[in-house]
Design an enzyme around this catalytic site. Sequence first.
Site, short mmCIF file in Angstrom:
data_model
loop_
_atom_site.label_atom_id
_atom_site.label_comp_id
_atom_site.label_asym_id
_atom_site.label_seq_id
_atom_site.Cartn_x
_atom_site.Cartn_y
_atom_site.Cartn_z
N ASP A 1 0.67 -0.89 0.13
CA ASP A 1 0.42 -0.50 0.01
C ASP A 1 0.55 1.53 -0.53
O ASP A 1 1.50 1.61 0.78
CB ASP A 1 -0.83 -0.22 1.45
CG ASP A 1 -1.49 1.38 1.00
OD1 ASP A 1 -2.11 1.97 0.90
OD2 ASP A 1 -2.24 1.16 2.17
N GLU B 1 -2.04 -1.53 -3.67
CA GLU B 1 -2.79 -0.51 -3.42
C GLU B 1 -2.51 0.81 -3.12
O GLU B 1 -1.78 1.54 -2.85
CB GLU B 1 -3.33 -0.98 -1.98
CG GLU B 1 -4.44 0.15 -1.02
CD GLU B 1 -4.52 -0.69 0.60
OE1 GLU B 1 -4.81 -2.14 0.32
OE2 GLU B 1 -4.80 -0.12 1.12
N HIS C 1 -12.15 -1.72 3.32
CA HIS C 1 -10.89 -0.72 3.84
C HIS C 1 -11.29 -0.45 5.57
O HIS C 1 -12.45 -0.65 5.71
CB HIS C 1 -10.19 0.69 3.49
CG HIS C 1 -9.39 1.68 4.28
ND1 HIS C 1 -9.83 2.05 5.05
CD2 HIS C 1 -7.65 1.17 4.55
CE1 HIS C 1 -9.33 2.79 5.57
NE2 HIS C 1 -7.54 2.47 5.17
MG MG Z 1 -4.58 1.99 2.22
#
Ligand code: MG
Length: 387
Positions: A198, A224, A301
């Site tokens: 991410d 991500e 999320h």
């Molecule tokens: Mg994230």
Amino acid sequence: MHITDIESIILQHDMEEELGFSQGYYKQRTAHLLKVHTDEGIIGIGEVFGAGPFAFANQAIINHVIKPLVCGRNPLDIGVIWHDVYNAVRDHGQKGLPICCLSGVDIALWDIFGKSTSQPLYQLLGGKARTQIAAYGYGMMFRKQKDLAAIYAAEVSKIVESGFTASKMKLGMGVQKDVELARAVRHGAGDGFKLMADTNHAYTVGEAIQLGQQLRDLDFYWFEEPVMPEDYQGYSAVRTALPGIHIAGGEAEWTRFGHRELLTRRCVDILQPEVAATGGISEFMRILSMAHAFGTPVIPHVWGSDVLIAVDMHLVSVIPDIPGGLHQFEPMLEYDTTPNLFHEQLLSTPLGIREQITATGGYVRPPEGPGIGIELNEDFIETYRVA
Ligand SMILES: [Mg+2]
């Protein structure tokens, strides 16, 4: 039944070590909880996304904007209340803080719905599509220490040992440094272990493609938030350039109207709405339906206390198989493994995520009580309440 009050509760605690991501470091954890009170004594629990100063700004929106619109109304008019509040705030914020606040209230109303009908949230949302859900261990945040690669490698090894079957790391320190960190984590996790990275929109399209190629070579499962969330064309360009690794995003997008853009422009392989930001449980379910129509899997999320972890356990349970068949794409629960008092101490009966993970080899089950199925530990709240 009618709503008599909305109580906004901000909790904070200092952290032993600063943790960071591509947009900054922080030294305190914040949780912003809501209690929606009713004349029948039923109290709905919700949580609003937004740490640090944003929690205090959200508290003002709750108290001055949303509370007057909602008090006195039937808490089971969940959809009507959602649209009335949205219509009232639209001209002042179709994304961001007002929608985060609406999200928290909506979550609490669903909790009231469950408590008033003695049904767990997953039942109200259509029932469990799977009896147990996989969870992935989130970790490997930035630290102000020298040998971050070695620290990351040791951390992911621990996550693997504790029973998780997948893990996510933070990147966004520049492509070259990121590749070094990703290699260390792959080494620490071992071949074949499911890994995600991410970058919290740290990169331009060109940089994201360069990094994504390396992550793909290291067998990462998803990449991500590669680019800034406003750049829908950039997302689509990154995705087109990187077959073989999933592009994930959506935590910085709001409501069905925002997620419509990510879907119609084919920005992501995996959509990640955040229930406490994007419009609550009501809006999450609308986004889920829309994503299904586009053939795009949803993996929510989660960034919050055990209130939100519990809510997301229900949500991941009810996500339908896509496209349908014997061996299906499995959504996962995101679980932060870094030190966090709002995990395991906030609820009077802890969720026991880590114990379940160890016992089952990576799986957890949602709470069975009515509504979200949780009770707050009031002593803990008294200790850490700052507003
Ligand atoms: Mg994230």
